[in-house]
Structure formats: C-alpha cells, structure tokens
Design a protein around this motif. Structure first.
Motif, PDB file in Angstrom:
ATOM      1  N   VAL A  28      37.318  37.524  39.763  1.00  0.00           N
ATOM      2  CA  VAL A  28      38.224  36.850  40.704  1.00  0.00           C
ATOM      3  C   VAL A  28      39.028  37.852  41.526  1.00  0.00           C
ATOM      4  O   VAL A  28      39.183  37.688  42.739  1.00  0.00           O
ATOM      5  CB  VAL A  28      39.160  35.885  39.941  1.00  0.00           C
ATOM      6  CG1 VAL A  28      40.239  35.334  40.868  1.00  0.00           C
ATOM      7  CG2 VAL A  28      38.361  34.741  39.339  1.00  0.00           C
ATOM      8  N   ILE A  29      39.559  38.908  40.888  1.00  0.00           N
ATOM      9  CA  ILE A  29      40.459  39.817  41.607  1.00  0.00           C
ATOM     10  C   ILE A  29      39.732  40.649  42.656  1.00  0.00           C
ATOM     11  O   ILE A  29      40.388  41.331  43.462  1.00  0.00           O
ATOM     12  CB  ILE A  29      41.193  40.754  40.619  1.00  0.00           C
ATOM     13  CG1 ILE A  29      40.213  41.610  39.830  1.00  0.00           C
ATOM     14  CG2 ILE A  29      42.096  39.948  39.697  1.00  0.00           C
ATOM     15  CD1 ILE A  29      40.893  42.570  38.857  1.00  0.00           C
ATOM     16  N   ARG A  30      38.397  40.600  42.667  1.00  0.00           N
ATOM     17  CA  ARG A  30      37.644  41.303  43.702  1.00  0.00           C
ATOM     18  C   ARG A  30      37.343  40.417  44.905  1.00  0.00           C
ATOM     19  O   ARG A  30      36.754  40.888  45.890  1.00  0.00           O
ATOM     20  CB  ARG A  30      36.328  41.828  43.131  1.00  0.00           C
ATOM     21  CG  ARG A  30      36.484  42.872  42.034  1.00  0.00           C
ATOM     22  CD  ARG A  30      35.154  43.525  41.721  1.00  0.00           C
ATOM     23  NE  ARG A  30      35.250  44.485  40.631  1.00  0.00           N
ATOM     24  CZ  ARG A  30      34.853  44.235  39.390  1.00  0.00           C
ATOM     25  NH1 ARG A  30      34.313  43.063  39.095  1.00  0.00           N
ATOM     26  NH2 ARG A  30      34.970  45.150  38.450  1.00  0.00           N
ATOM     27  N   GLN A  31      37.737  39.160  44.854  1.00  0.00           N
ATOM     28  CA  GLN A  31      37.403  38.235  45.928  1.00  0.00           C
ATOM     29  C   GLN A  31      38.370  38.375  47.094  1.00  0.00           C
ATOM     30  O   GLN A  31      39.477  38.920  46.960  1.00  0.00           O
ATOM     31  CB  GLN A  31      37.379  36.807  45.398  1.00  0.00           C
ATOM     32  CG  GLN A  31      36.284  36.566  44.362  1.00  0.00           C
ATOM     33  CD  GLN A  31      36.221  35.137  43.894  1.00  0.00           C
ATOM     34  OE1 GLN A  31      36.826  34.249  44.487  1.00  0.00           O
ATOM     35  NE2 GLN A  31      35.498  34.901  42.803  1.00  0.00           N
ATOM     36  N   ASP A  32      37.971  37.813  48.261  1.00  0.00           N
ATOM     37  CA  ASP A  32      38.721  38.010  49.500  1.00  0.00           C
ATOM     38  C   ASP A  32      40.103  37.377  49.462  1.00  0.00           C
ATOM     39  O   ASP A  32      41.061  37.940  50.014  1.00  0.00           O
ATOM     40  CB  ASP A  32      37.921  37.438  50.683  1.00  0.00           C
ATOM     41  CG  ASP A  32      36.643  38.220  50.940  1.00  0.00           C
ATOM     42  OD1 ASP A  32      36.589  39.396  50.519  1.00  0.00           O
ATOM     43  OD2 ASP A  32      35.712  37.653  51.545  1.00  0.00           O
ATOM     44  N   THR A  70      43.726  38.943  50.488  1.00  0.00           N
ATOM     45  CA  THR A  70      44.573  38.320  51.505  1.00  0.00           C
ATOM     46  C   THR A  70      45.978  38.076  50.964  1.00  0.00           C
ATOM     47  O   THR A  70      46.978  38.306  51.663  1.00  0.00           O
ATOM     48  CB  THR A  70      43.955  36.977  51.952  1.00  0.00           C
ATOM     49  OG1 THR A  70      42.640  37.210  52.450  1.00  0.00           O
ATOM     50  CG2 THR A  70      44.812  36.329  53.034  1.00  0.00           C
ATOM     51  N   ALA A  71      46.074  37.616  49.718  1.00  0.00           N
ATOM     52  CA  ALA A  71      47.386  37.376  49.117  1.00  0.00           C
ATOM     53  C   ALA A  71      48.180  38.675  48.999  1.00  0.00           C
ATOM     54  O   ALA A  71      49.395  38.702  49.248  1.00  0.00           O
ATOM     55  CB  ALA A  71      47.213  36.725  47.746  1.00  0.00           C
ATOM     56  N   ARG A  72      47.499  39.762  48.658  1.00  0.00           N
ATOM     57  CA  ARG A  72      48.190  41.051  48.569  1.00  0.00           C
ATOM     58  C   ARG A  72      48.596  41.546  49.954  1.00  0.00           C
ATOM     59  O   ARG A  72      49.669  42.139  50.117  1.00  0.00           O
ATOM     60  CB  ARG A  72      47.284  42.076  47.893  1.00  0.00           C
ATOM     61  CG  ARG A  72      47.149  41.875  46.381  1.00  0.00           C
ATOM     62  CD  ARG A  72      46.084  42.772  45.799  1.00  0.00           C
ATOM     63  NE  ARG A  72      46.068  42.691  44.326  1.00  0.00           N
ATOM     64  CZ  ARG A  72      45.065  43.104  43.580  1.00  0.00           C
ATOM     65  NH1 ARG A  72      43.977  43.621  44.150  1.00  0.00           N
ATOM     66  NH2 ARG A  72      45.134  43.002  42.255  1.00  0.00           N
ATOM     67  N   HIS A  75      47.455  32.951  41.452  1.00  0.00           N
ATOM     68  CA  HIS A  75      46.225  32.817  42.236  1.00  0.00           C
ATOM     69  C   HIS A  75      44.980  33.203  41.426  1.00  0.00           C
ATOM     70  O   HIS A  75      44.037  32.418  41.326  1.00  0.00           O
ATOM     71  CB  HIS A  75      46.314  33.665  43.512  1.00  0.00           C
ATOM     72  CG  HIS A  75      47.386  33.224  44.452  1.00  0.00           C
ATOM     73  ND1 HIS A  75      47.237  32.159  45.314  1.00  0.00           N
ATOM     74  CD2 HIS A  75      48.645  33.688  44.647  1.00  0.00           C
ATOM     75  CE1 HIS A  75      48.350  31.992  46.016  1.00  0.00           C
ATOM     76  NE2 HIS A  75      49.221  32.903  45.628  1.00  0.00           N
ATOM     77  N   ALA A  76      44.991  34.421  40.873  1.00  0.00           N
ATOM     78  CA  ALA A  76      43.793  34.889  40.181  1.00  0.00           C
ATOM     79  C   ALA A  76      43.556  34.128  38.876  1.00  0.00           C
ATOM     80  O   ALA A  76      42.445  33.674  38.607  1.00  0.00           O
ATOM     81  CB  ALA A  76      43.908  36.386  39.908  1.00  0.00           C
ATOM     82  N   LEU A  77      44.600  33.977  38.058  1.00  0.00           N
ATOM     83  CA  LEU A  77      44.417  33.349  36.751  1.00  0.00           C
ATOM     84  C   LEU A  77      43.982  31.897  36.877  1.00  0.00           C
ATOM     85  O   LEU A  77      43.156  31.423  36.088  1.00  0.00           O
ATOM     86  CB  LEU A  77      45.707  33.444  35.935  1.00  0.00           C
ATOM     87  CG  LEU A  77      45.663  32.840  34.532  1.00  0.00           C
ATOM     88  CD1 LEU A  77      44.579  33.494  33.702  1.00  0.00           C
ATOM     89  CD2 LEU A  77      47.008  32.961  33.842  1.00  0.00           C
ATOM     90  N   ARG A  78      44.526  31.173  37.866  1.00  0.00           N
ATOM     91  CA  ARG A  78      44.149  29.764  38.018  1.00  0.00           C
ATOM     92  C   ARG A  78      42.655  29.616  38.296  1.00  0.00           C
ATOM     93  O   ARG A  78      42.001  28.718  37.766  1.00  0.00           O
ATOM     94  CB  ARG A  78      44.956  29.123  39.133  1.00  0.00           C
ATOM     95  CG  ARG A  78      44.647  27.651  39.326  1.00  0.00           C
ATOM     96  CD  ARG A  78      45.573  27.001  40.308  1.00  0.00           C
ATOM     97  NE  ARG A  78      45.293  25.575  40.440  1.00  0.00           N
ATOM     98  CZ  ARG A  78      45.971  24.751  41.222  1.00  0.00           C
ATOM     99  NH1 ARG A  78      46.981  25.212  41.953  1.00  0.00           N
ATOM    100  NH2 ARG A  78      45.643  23.476  41.291  1.00  0.00           N
ATOM    101  N   ASN A  79      42.112  30.500  39.109  1.00  0.00           N
ATOM    102  CA  ASN A  79      40.677  30.437  39.387  1.00  0.00           C
ATOM    103  C   ASN A  79      39.852  30.977  38.231  1.00  0.00           C
ATOM    104  O   ASN A  79      38.732  30.510  37.995  1.00  0.00           O
ATOM    105  CB  ASN A  79      40.361  31.231  40.670  1.00  0.00           C
ATOM    106  CG  ASN A  79      40.831  30.523  41.920  1.00  0.00           C
ATOM    107  OD1 ASN A  79      40.112  29.713  42.509  1.00  0.00           O
ATOM    108  ND2 ASN A  79      42.061  30.806  42.326  1.00  0.00           N
TER     109      ASN A  79
END
Length: 317
Positions: A211-215, A219-221, A234-238
């Motif tokens: 997940v943390i490698r996704q676009d 964008t959030a960062r 964001h990441a944990l929910r997905n």
C-alpha cells in the motif's frame, strides 16, 4: 442489503444441511462408540443401551432423528458426561471464549502495530528482529512453548500458576474471583498470542508494503500530511481490506484453535472437553461441537463479506 442477507441466509441453510450430513456420516462410519468401547459393561447391558440411545438403527434414520432434535434445540445427550450437549456447552464454552477473545484482541493489536512499524522501517534493525521473531514463533510447536513457560514462570520462578482456572478449593467472589482468573489465564493467553501474532504480523507487513508504494500515499505525503496520519488513516485502512478475509476464520478459531493450549494448561474449556470425548468416542458431543464450529464458520464468512462493504463502499454486495 435486505435482499442480499435473505439470499445469503438461504445459502447458509443449504451449506449447514450439507455440513450436518457430512459430519454425521463421518462420525457414524468411525469404528466403535461409547457403548461398544466400555469393556466394564456386559453384553446384555450394551445391547440395552444401544437400543435406548438408538445406536442400532440405520444411519439415515439416526441422522433424521438427530436433525429433527437439533431443529428443536437438542443436539443430543453426552454418554460420557451424562448431560445434554447444550448444557455442557453452556458450562464450558464461556471459559474458552474468555481465553480466546482475550488472546485474539492482543494478537491483532500487536500484529497491526508491529506490522505497520516494520513495513515503514523496512530493512531496519527493528524489521530484521521482527522477521526473526515471526519465523521463530511460526516454527516452535505450541506444546513446547507452553511447557517451557510453565517450567520457567511456574516451576522455577513460581510467579504464575501452572494451570487451571482457579486455586484448588477456592471460594473467591467478586474482585478476588476476577483476580484469580486473570492470574491463571495469563500464561495460556501469552502462548496463544505468541502463536498467532507471528503469521498475522507478516500478513500486515506485506500488505502495508504494497500500500505505501501506491500513488495515493505519495499524494498524501506531497500535501504535507503528517506521517502518522498517512500511515494509520490512509495506508492502514487499505491494508486492512485483505485482512478482513481472516475475520471469517477468527470466529471459529476462537474455539477450535485452543484445543491443545487448554489441555496443556488444564483450562476447563470446551477444547479440553472435546479432546476427552475423543478418547471415549462420545459421538453426540463430538458431532455437536463440530456442527457448532461449522455454524461459526458460515457466520464468520458472512460477517467478513459485510465488513468488506463497510470498509470500502466500492465493494458491491
């Protein structure tokens, strides 16, 4: 939603009917039963008992009688315990539930936190230690961990009791009763948590790395969000979406996964009763418990499907 639930309810009924037939046939085809294996009884008494309990009837007739009684809330009579099966469930299953729900809570809590941090700090010393611990926890048998902790914590250091749920002859009530139960359940909960947290941590770590490698994370960062918000909101929910599948197996696992642990620590739960029933071939109790696990499996699958839709509205029921 209502249409979906009605359709799933029909499927669940059909699945449980098929499971009940399979469960009954498997136990019916096993050689011997409680009456046959009781060598203390004379042949005349054995024949009388088989007639009383209907063990000499055809298999399909026995199955129909068993299902008819089950629909009326009667899952049979335990020949070894001389009590109705549901009465035994009510006496023992809450002890197993207490042990299992506590260990499950700590397992998921530790797995989520450690998995997220290990994925965020990939290839760090923390991630390396986590991976070593994961493979060690997955490789060591449960009985070895249990007996090792009993040797260290109960026999050598005498910090914790070696087993049971209460002190022998205890008449404690109120807070004293709760303290005794917590004191006795500490070791089995630790063992069950250690056994489950390894594989679950590895699962969350791999999901978080994807997940943390996704676009949308980049964008959030780029928007200047705090790293804690990016990871846990964001990441944990997905990353939780694939893990929801495991919830369908956690519900039956609450009672089916602690059989050996309850035996090691002499915990008065349904798992130990189930293991004892195998030695005497108490088939009514064995069939009732196996059917109970089947019901929990079907319900757990339904809950996981609904949680998919709750976690991600894009998922259609």
């Amino acid at each position: 939603m209502s249409t979906y639930l009605m359709r799933r309810l029909m499927y669940m009924i059909l699945i449980l009917l098929g499971a009940s037939l399979l469960i009954f046939l498997l136990y019916a085809m096993m050689p011997g039963d409680f009456v046959t294996n009781n060598f203390k009884l004379p042949a005349e008494r054995k024949a009388e008992l088989r007639e009383i309990y209907g063990l000499n009837k055809p298999v399909l007739e026995r199955y129909m009688n068993w299902m008819n009684n089950a629909f009326h809330g009667n899952f049979g009579f335990s020949l070894s315990q001389q009590k109705p099966v549901l009465t035994l469930f009510n006496d023992y299953i809450w002890n197993s539930f207490l042990l299992a729900i506590t260990s499950t809570f700590f397992t998921w809590l530790l797995a989520v936190v450690i998995g997220v941090v290990a994925a965020y700090k990939q290839y760090s010393w923390f991630d390396t230690m986590v991976m070593i611990f994961i493979f060690a926890a997955m490789s060591i048998p449960s009985f070895f961990i249990g007996l090792f902790l009993i040797k260290i914590m109960a026999v050598d250091l005498k910090w914790l009791p070696p087993g049971g749920m209460l002190v022998t002859g205890s008449n404690a009530t109120g807070m004293e009763y709760i303290k005794e139960v917590v004191h006795h359940m500490f070791l089995p909960v630790v063992v069950m948590t250690l056994l489950g947290v390894g594989s679950l941590t590895r699962y969350f770590r791999s999901n978080m790395l994807d997940v943390i490698r996704q676009d949308f994370i980049r964008t959030a960062r780029a928007k200047g969000m705090k790293e804690r918000v990016v990871l846990y909101r964001h990441a944990l929910r997905n990353a939780m979406l694939p893990a929801i599948t495991l919830i369908g197996f956690e519900l039956p696992g609450l009672f089916g996964g602690s059989l050996i642990i309850e035996k090691i620590f002499n915990w008065p739960g349904i798992g130990q009763l189930y293991m004892q029933s195998f030695t005497v071939r108490d088939y009514p109790l064995l069939m009732g418990f196996t059917m109970f696990i089947a019901i929990l499996t079907v319900i757990g699958t339904l809950i996981s499907d609904i949680l998919y839709h709750v976690a991600d509205p894009r998922v259609k029921l």
